[in-house]
Design a protein around this motif. Structure first.
Motif, PDB file in Angstrom:
ATOM      1  N   ASP A 146      -0.224  -3.705  -1.296  1.00 38.46           N
ATOM      2  CA  ASP A 146      -0.473  -3.046  -2.581  1.00 38.46           C
ATOM      3  C   ASP A 146      -1.150  -3.981  -3.577  1.00 38.46           C
ATOM      4  O   ASP A 146      -2.078  -3.577  -4.290  1.00 38.46           O
ATOM      5  N   ALA A 147      -0.659  -5.228  -3.622  1.00 38.24           N
ATOM      6  CA  ALA A 147      -1.260  -6.188  -4.560  1.00 38.24           C
ATOM      7  C   ALA A 147      -2.737  -6.367  -4.232  1.00 38.24           C
ATOM      8  O   ALA A 147      -3.580  -6.462  -5.118  1.00 38.24           O
ATOM      9  N   VAL A 148      -3.048  -6.377  -2.939  1.00 34.84           N
ATOM     10  CA  VAL A 148      -4.431  -6.590  -2.516  1.00 34.84           C
ATOM     11  C   VAL A 148      -5.295  -5.366  -2.828  1.00 34.84           C
ATOM     12  O   VAL A 148      -6.305  -5.469  -3.523  1.00 34.84           O
ATOM     13  N   ALA A 192      -4.871  -2.676  -4.707  1.00 38.23           N
ATOM     14  CA  ALA A 192      -4.946  -2.182  -6.088  1.00 38.23           C
ATOM     15  C   ALA A 192      -6.042  -2.892  -6.873  1.00 38.23           C
ATOM     16  O   ALA A 192      -6.512  -2.377  -7.895  1.00 38.23           O
ATOM     17  N   ALA A 193      -6.460  -4.046  -6.387  1.00 37.52           N
ATOM     18  CA  ALA A 193      -7.523  -4.788  -7.076  1.00 37.52           C
ATOM     19  C   ALA A 193      -8.815  -3.970  -7.149  1.00 37.52           C
ATOM     20  O   ALA A 193      -9.585  -4.097  -8.099  1.00 37.52           O
ATOM     21  N   GLN A 229      -8.826  -1.718 -10.159  1.00 29.53           N
ATOM     22  CA  GLN A 229      -8.832  -2.574 -11.350  1.00 29.53           C
ATOM     23  C   GLN A 229     -10.269  -2.970 -11.706  1.00 29.53           C
ATOM     24  O   GLN A 229     -10.670  -2.920 -12.872  1.00 29.53           O
ATOM     25  N   VAL A 239       3.175  -4.388  -8.111  1.00 34.95           N
ATOM     26  CA  VAL A 239       2.176  -3.325  -8.039  1.00 34.95           C
ATOM     27  C   VAL A 239       2.472  -2.404  -6.863  1.00 34.95           C
ATOM     28  O   VAL A 239       2.802  -2.867  -5.775  1.00 34.95           O
ATOM     29  N   ALA A 281      -9.128  -9.716 -10.536  1.00 27.51           N
ATOM     30  CA  ALA A 281      -8.857  -9.030  -9.272  1.00 27.51           C
ATOM     31  C   ALA A 281      -9.102  -9.945  -8.068  1.00 27.51           C
ATOM     32  O   ALA A 281      -8.441  -9.821  -7.036  1.00 27.51           O
ATOM     33  N   GLN A 309      -6.058 -12.015  -7.289  1.00 26.16           N
ATOM     34  CA  GLN A 309      -4.998 -11.077  -6.877  1.00 26.16           C
ATOM     35  C   GLN A 309      -5.117 -10.784  -5.380  1.00 26.16           C
ATOM     36  O   GLN A 309      -4.129 -10.786  -4.645  1.00 26.16           O
TER      37      GLN A 309
END
Lengths: 417, 417
Positions: free
Chosen positions: A67-69, A71-72, A75, A145, B72, B75
């Motif tokens: 998710d952290a990856v 979702a970028a 963004q 995230v 990002a 991240q």
């Protein structure tokens, strides 16, 4: 003056030129005096690249890190669109899921929205600032995230429309509405001007990729009038500025639809994989032993077929899971092997699910029988069948997909004149 | 058992294979019993791509949106490294700036760290979990993502090392230490085993790209022993596992350095641009009128030269700004034109700054005179000069950069035997 949520998908924001086109659509609505929130997906290709990297790093990756990856991606688009709007003189700012916040449950990778506190954002919108929202993401209870699964930006858009009390949620896509079936494989497919929430839910569940399933559910539950329209039309066209109803498909309450048909559309999906457990003990509790671990792993199981065993002791159990979860599902089942007790796992990704959808089926008998007969006539074998009040789904070999869809589209009189 | 912060830059995490190599370095330290936090930059190329997009969207973009976009990159790497570590059986999780949180001021695009609340992270590290931290980013007072400017991941690493009370901060880079000058242009450059904070600060300020300036400042203020080493060495090499002091350069207190030299290194920078204001009124308050608006716009001004005017009324004012701020600085000055009163702005990006650095200069006279003479002999014109206690900087035409650096490197006896 209305309050609008506008949503643009990956192909609509694929590069800076297209983002500028999106900004012009937004500017048109702002110029018409509307309060606007825009939800954006990742630029086309970005999410695939990110997902590919997470897979290369580890096949069985931690969903929180996944998710952290990924979702970028959203963004990045949100920031770029805000910059582009500002460049056009439109007051705008980006909002990430955790900033609004969009609170979700902890099912990372396929999280559900728990609640959206739209108050700060609404305050800004009322002051004339366009809210550019990163789709597909929220923040989980552990302050990490979370993402909603593929296509989750639609869910963000509809949920946000409900949260801010929007008059309409416009989903801009690379098609100009919802069709009776996929126009790429049936040239005679027709665009519907209206479709009920229930039908759209089935269409979306079953592979019509115009809208994400959960977004339709949410639209239905909250009564969000959702309008599917083209993002590639000229944003400054007088047709769009002055039209009472621009080209597109409105997803709305059944009562708003005057002309009802028995079958509304034919959907298909190649996104599922078949898994068969061979020689499973045919005893109470076995189904739970198989499906509980899958559920715990957040893997959605769809069609389930269990054969009658010859001798009453061993049987075969067949079901489908999303292709993306195919490896993980098999790993989960391997882990549960001793507990379940089966001889072998077999799987195939080479299957397709074909579905016939229509609210009218509720009051018309024989719709299913017609479908089975038509497919049989064409020599298409049906591996599994599931039905609901308003749809029939059939699992077949993937190679027959187009033939099956065309056959059913004609069968129910959906072909364009 | 020690507590370590390890930092890996963009080229060290450029693809999944390299990220796996980084994970092996981390695993080695974990295996040695250390508590580890890893700070990562964006994958090489990612930040450039993101910056390019923001520029394409608008030349004068909102720094808050710029930050949302570029953050990002880190991240993504943080998530991917956490996944890779987990895949190797190392307990790890990613931390974004706002999650730790790393609180900054509101100077978006070049934010400074206000404070780091490392308590939650330390708790996890004490339980044996590796903290994988997205470098370069924090959260500003308005709850929006802020970034520290290029190379800011070094700053994250050192600040984090101070916040968690790390015994050492290891900066893994694509070079194996700090050299007397850039080995790409002077083959005889030597690696230093130790360098003082003060000297490293000047080296970094002046173009030795091994470490970001603010990270060195921070290391100096907090006494963080910072070790520059190669990320491309074999992570499982016995030399690294058993060495008392592995190959690299330790940045430490002056007192730790036994052999002191007059001149330690020669640095150069092509990252600055020259701006000249022609025919400025030569009266009190003019310098403030010029530099205040630049400061307000967060543009760092470096070398400043003001000529004596012929008739005592009009003069020329020359100074340098980072090349990245060149357009923005000119726009700011255009805006201040009426207030300042000048005839024209002229600018050049075709300049280089050459610097001679050494703590020993404090007690040795004539170091600067030697440099001026050596450059004059080579026919190199000096446009501007600034000096500090331990360095001399000269602005020259960019085309003479290599010649000037080689000349000075020999002049002060820094050439390798």
């Amino acid at each position: 003056m209305a309050r609008l949520v506008m949503k643009f998908g990956g192909t609509s924001v694929a590069d800076i030129d297209r983002i500028r086109n999106v900004a012009r659509h937004v500017k048109r609505e702002v110029a018409a005096g509307h309060q606007v929130a825009v939800v954006v997906s990742a630029m086309a290709g970005t999410t695939n690249q990110l997902v590919e990297w997470t897979r290369a790093a580890s096949r069985l990756h931690d969903a929180r890190e996944y998710d952290a990856v990924v979702a970028a991606g959203e963004q990045i688009t949100a920031g770029l669109l805000a910059i582009t709007l500002q460049d056009m003189g439109v007051n705008a700012r980006s909002w990430l899921g955790w900033q609004i916040p969009i609170r979700t449950d902890s099912a990372h990778g396929a999280a559900r929205i728990a609640n959206i506190d739209g108050s700060t954002m609404i305050g800004r919108m009322e002051q004339g600032q366009v809210a550019v929202v990163a789709g597909f993401q929220g923040v989980a209870p552990d302050n990490r995230v979370s993402t909603f699964g593929r296509g989750g930006s639609d869910t963000t858009a509809v949920a946000l429309a409900a949260a801010v009390g929007a008059d309409r949620c416009d989903i801009y896509t690379d098609v100009d509405g919802v069709y009776t079936t996929d126009p790429r494989i049936v040239a005679k497919a027709r665009r519907m001007s209206r479709i009920s929430y229930e039908e759209m839910l089935e269409m979306a569940s079953l592979g019509a990729k115009v809208l994400q399933v959960r977004s339709v559910e949410m639209a239905m539950v909250h009564g969000v009038r959702t309008f599917v329209r083209s993002s590639f039309s000229d944003p400054e066209s007088p047709d769009l500025i002055n039209a009472a109803e621009p080209p597109g498909t409105l997803i709305c309450d059944e009562d708003e639809i005057v002309e009802k048909q028995v079958v509304t559309g034919i959907a298909y999906s190649k996104d599922e994989a078949q898994i068969s457990l061979r020689r499973v003990a045919d005893k109470p509790g076995v189904a739970a032993a198989v499906f509980m671990p899958l559920s715990t792993a957040n893997i959605n199981v769809d069609m389930i077929v269990q054969n009658i065993s010859e001798d009453g002791s061993l049987t075969d159990l067949t079901f489908t899971v999303p292709i993306a979860d195919f490896d993980r599902a098999q790993a989960v089942l391997e882990g549960a092997r001793d507990h379940v007790g089966y001889q072998a796992i077999q799987g195939s990704t080479d299957v397709a699910k074909i579905s016939v959808i229509g609210i009218g089926m509720r009051s018309h008998a024989g719709v299913a029988a017609q479908a089975f007969e038509a497919l049989a006539t064409r020599g298409i074998n049906i591996r599994a069948i599931t039905t609901s009040e308003i749809k029939i789904s059939m699992l077949i070999d993937a190679s027959y997909t187009e033939l099956a869809v065309r056959t059913l589209h004609s069968l129910y009189g959906l072909d364009k004149d």
